[in-house]
Design an enzyme around this catalytic site. Structure first.
Site, PDB file in Angstrom:
ATOM      1  N   ILE A  67      80.153  41.761  39.975  1.00  0.00           N
ATOM      2  CA  ILE A  67      80.052  41.033  38.705  1.00  0.00           C
ATOM      3  C   ILE A  67      80.718  41.828  37.579  1.00  0.00           C
ATOM      4  O   ILE A  67      81.388  41.259  36.709  1.00  0.00           O
ATOM      5  CB  ILE A  67      78.561  40.767  38.393  1.00  0.00           C
ATOM      6  N   TYR A 217      63.022  47.378  42.012  1.00  0.00           N
ATOM      7  CA  TYR A 217      64.224  46.854  41.331  1.00  0.00           C
ATOM      8  C   TYR A 217      63.820  45.814  40.285  1.00  0.00           C
ATOM      9  O   TYR A 217      64.274  45.861  39.138  1.00  0.00           O
ATOM     10  CB  TYR A 217      65.136  46.235  42.390  1.00  0.00           C
ATOM     11  N   LYS A 221      64.312  45.668  36.214  1.00  0.00           N
ATOM     12  CA  LYS A 221      64.999  44.563  35.531  1.00  0.00           C
ATOM     13  C   LYS A 221      64.107  43.974  34.426  1.00  0.00           C
ATOM     14  O   LYS A 221      64.597  43.505  33.412  1.00  0.00           O
ATOM     15  CB  LYS A 221      65.420  43.502  36.557  1.00  0.00           C
ATOM     16  N   THR A 252      78.210  39.286  46.207  1.00  0.00           N
ATOM     17  CA  THR A 252      78.804  40.604  45.953  1.00  0.00           C
ATOM     18  C   THR A 252      78.443  41.532  47.117  1.00  0.00           C
ATOM     19  O   THR A 252      77.506  41.263  47.880  1.00  0.00           O
ATOM     20  CB  THR A 252      78.261  41.252  44.654  1.00  0.00           C
TER      21      THR A 252
HETATM   22  N1  LIG Z   1      74.598  39.830  42.834  1.00  0.00           N
HETATM   23  C1  LIG Z   1      73.537  39.180  42.391  1.00  0.00           C
HETATM   24  O1  LIG Z   1      73.165  38.117  42.915  1.00  0.00           O
HETATM   25  C2  LIG Z   1      72.752  39.700  41.209  1.00  0.00           C
HETATM   26  C3  LIG Z   1      71.618  38.984  40.826  1.00  0.00           C
HETATM   27  C4  LIG Z   1      70.886  39.409  39.737  1.00  0.00           C
HETATM   28  C5  LIG Z   1      71.296  40.535  39.037  1.00  0.00           C
HETATM   29  N2  LIG Z   1      72.389  41.227  39.438  1.00  0.00           N
HETATM   30  C6  LIG Z   1      72.767  42.416  38.653  1.00  0.00           C
HETATM   31  O2  LIG Z   1      74.140  42.373  38.360  1.00  0.00           O
HETATM   32  C7  LIG Z   1      74.649  43.707  38.251  1.00  0.00           C
HETATM   33  C8  LIG Z   1      75.872  43.846  39.128  1.00  0.00           C
HETATM   34  O3  LIG Z   1      75.471  43.566  40.462  1.00  0.00           O
HETATM   35  P1  LIG Z   1      76.494  43.278  41.639  1.00  0.00           P
HETATM   36  O4  LIG Z   1      75.859  42.260  42.504  1.00  0.00           O
HETATM   37  O5  LIG Z   1      77.851  43.055  41.105  1.00  0.00           O
HETATM   38  O6  LIG Z   1      76.387  44.672  42.407  1.00  0.00           O
HETATM   39  P2  LIG Z   1      77.462  45.532  43.227  1.00  0.00           P
HETATM   40  O7  LIG Z   1      78.447  44.657  43.892  1.00  0.00           O
HETATM   41  O8  LIG Z   1      76.645  46.458  44.048  1.00  0.00           O
HETATM   42  O9  LIG Z   1      78.149  46.351  42.068  1.00  0.00           O
HETATM   43  C9  LIG Z   1      77.378  47.274  41.366  1.00  0.00           C
HETATM   44  C10 LIG Z   1      78.269  48.116  40.503  1.00  0.00           C
HETATM   45  O10 LIG Z   1      77.434  49.106  39.904  1.00  0.00           O
HETATM   46  C11 LIG Z   1      77.977  50.385  40.203  1.00  0.00           C
HETATM   47  N3  LIG Z   1      76.978  51.421  40.274  1.00  0.00           N
HETATM   48  C12 LIG Z   1      75.891  51.518  41.068  1.00  0.00           C
HETATM   49  N4  LIG Z   1      75.255  52.679  40.843  1.00  0.00           N
HETATM   50  C13 LIG Z   1      75.955  53.311  39.878  1.00  0.00           C
HETATM   51  C14 LIG Z   1      75.816  54.555  39.214  1.00  0.00           C
HETATM   52  N5  LIG Z   1      74.826  55.398  39.508  1.00  0.00           N
HETATM   53  N6  LIG Z   1      76.716  54.895  38.281  1.00  0.00           N
HETATM   54  C15 LIG Z   1      77.735  54.070  37.973  1.00  0.00           C
HETATM   55  N7  LIG Z   1      77.932  52.895  38.569  1.00  0.00           N
HETATM   56  C16 LIG Z   1      77.048  52.539  39.513  1.00  0.00           C
HETATM   57  C17 LIG Z   1      78.676  50.202  41.529  1.00  0.00           C
HETATM   58  O11 LIG Z   1      79.597  51.267  41.724  1.00  0.00           O
HETATM   59  P3  LIG Z   1      79.939  51.819  43.203  1.00  0.00           P
HETATM   60  O12 LIG Z   1      81.032  50.956  43.727  1.00  0.00           O
HETATM   61  O13 LIG Z   1      80.370  53.216  42.934  1.00  0.00           O
HETATM   62  O14 LIG Z   1      78.679  51.740  44.013  1.00  0.00           O
HETATM   63  C18 LIG Z   1      79.329  48.859  41.300  1.00  0.00           C
HETATM   64  O15 LIG Z   1      80.485  49.000  40.517  1.00  0.00           O
HETATM   65  C19 LIG Z   1      73.505  44.635  38.627  1.00  0.00           C
HETATM   66  O16 LIG Z   1      72.881  45.124  37.469  1.00  0.00           O
HETATM   67  C20 LIG Z   1      72.562  43.718  39.391  1.00  0.00           C
HETATM   68  O17 LIG Z   1      71.223  44.160  39.295  1.00  0.00           O
HETATM   69  C21 LIG Z   1      73.130  40.841  40.517  1.00  0.00           C
END
Ligand SMILES: NC(=O)c1ccc[n+]([C@@H]2O[C@H](COP(=O)([O-])OP(=O)(O)OC[C@H]3O[C@@H](n4cnc5c(N)ncnc54)[C@H](OP(=O)(O)O)[C@@H]3O)[C@@H](O)[C@H]2O)c1
Length: 343
Positions: A67, A217, A221, A252
């Site tokens: 995202i 988690y 949030k 993702t």
């Molecule tokens: N996907 C969903 O359905 C969903 C639903 C609700 C909320 N969210 C929220 O949306 C946000 C993005 O989620 P996503 O699904 O896109 O997750 P993702 O694909 O796992 O991407 C997460 C991103 O955060 C980075 N990250 C994780 N730990 C980190 C750290 N310690 N320092 C710096 N960067 C870090 C990751 O970097 P690396 O590549 O280095 O790991 C990656 O760029 C999150 O806050 C998640 O809680 C997602």
């Protein structure tokens, strides 16, 4: 309670039937959070394009994947100077190059930042402060859902460090740059999963019970949403607005790795990363979000922060959460944000 801000009469009215359908989708959860909800709602939005962001500086954490990557690309397409905050130099540089190429905007920069480590957050904030006099928007997007309890070198449980304490510190350190760019914005990416959870200030570090990653988690949030409201109060009158949002259920690598069963079942219904990022881009670029502060948004509409009565925290718990974040992060509040004001 947090200021939700008054709407101005210039906000385009939405027909009652549309608002009702939107709310029904939201409360059904599966209807609203999936791609279906996004695609139905998209038809209700104003067809006018988002304002251009040329000359504006935006910072997106976790912008190398999922995202965050989609949000950073969307903001680069609008002409913003984009800072891709990533913890890994190779993944970060690949994302920076891809965003610049795909958006046609060469003004994309990489900043290394591991949100789970306080020294890394401080170094990134110092790098930004040296590189730019202003930040028009900070998108705190990086997030993790660990399967077991781990602590960082600072002694903080990993989900709490990455999702709450690191972004709290980064926000505090960037307040001077945000104030200089006012009107400016902080967008915190939360999750609909927080609706089921109450904050546990008596066990923020998740030490007491058997570790359940999804619950921990969701509590982080919930904390993000509470802290959004508290930052909004503290920054009221500075021209910096603070909002949180949830993206729905998005395809993702993160969701696939952390919730594999959920991912298997829901895969055909998940949103694309661009659909999940839409409200982040809108909150960062549109005029409407500047008319209020402290809101929780999903699909371009403000949503309730509680749907279940037992998830409501007390004013004392909110203050304790804030105090614990100050203590854990070492943020010197006297050096950054002003005291809260009544609005
Ligand atoms: N996907 C969903 O359905 C969903 C639903 C609700 C909320 N969210 C929220 O949306 C946000 C993005 O989620 P996503 O699904 O896109 O997750 P993702 O694909 O796992 O991407 C997460 C991103 O955060 C980075 N990250 C994780 N730990 C980190 C750290 N310690 N320092 C710096 N960067 C870090 C990751 O970097 P690396 O590549 O280095 O790991 C990656 O760029 C999150 O806050 C998640 O809680 C997602």
């Amino acid at each position: 309670m947090p200021p939700t801000g008054a709407r101005t009469p210039s906000e385009p009215p939405q027909p009652t039937a549309c608002r009702t359908l939107d709310t029904v989708l939201d409360r059904s959860v599966i209807g609203g959070y999936t791609a279906l909800g996004y695609r139905v709602r998209r038809r209700m939005w104003s067809p006018s394009a988002l304002p251009r962001l040329d000359g504006r500086v935006v910072v997106v954490t976790g912008a190398n994947a999922g995202i965050g990557l989609a949000a950073a690309e969307g903001l680069a397409r609008l002409g913003a100077t984009v800072w891709v905050a990533a913890r890994d130099p190779d993944r970060g540089e690949r994302a920076r190059t891809a965003i610049a190429e795909r958006s046609g905007n060469p003004d994309v920069h990489l900043g290394l930042c591991d949100l789970s480590r306080l020294d890394s957050v401080r170094a990134f904030a110092a790098e930004l402060t040296a590189a730019t006099p202003r930040v028009d928007a900070l998108v705190n997007n990086a997030g993790v859902l660990p399967s077991r309890r781990e602590t960082t070198p600072d002694g903080i449980e990993l989900a709490l460090a990455t999702n709450v304490v690191g972004p709290f510190l980064l926000t505090g350190l960037l307040v001077p740059l945000l104030e200089r760019a006012a009107p400016s914005r902080v967008i915190n990416v939360s999750s609909g999963g927080m609706y089921a959870r109450r904050i546990r200030v008596d066990d923020l570090q998740s030490e007491r019970d058997a570790f359940d990653g999804a619950s921990v988690y969701a509590r982080t949030k919930r904390a993000e949403v509470i802290l959004t409201e508290m930052w909004a109060q503290r920054l009221a009158g500075t021209g910096v607005v603070v909002h949180s949002m949830h993206p729905g259920w998005v395809e993702t690598a993160g969701i696939q790795a952390s919730l594999p069963r959920f991912h298997r079942v829901m895969a055909p219904l998940l949103r694309t990363p661009e659909e999940g990022a839409d409200t982040i881009v809108w909150l960062t670029a549109a005029d409407e979000p500047l008319r209020s502060t402290g809101g929780f948004w999903h699909d371009r509409r403000e949503r309730p922060t509680h749907l279940l009565p037992w998830t409501q925290e007390t004013p004392q718990e909110r203050e304790q959460l804030w105090a614990r974040c100050v203590a854990l992060s070492g943020l010197d509040l006297a050096a950054s944000p002003p005291e809260p004001t009544d609005r």
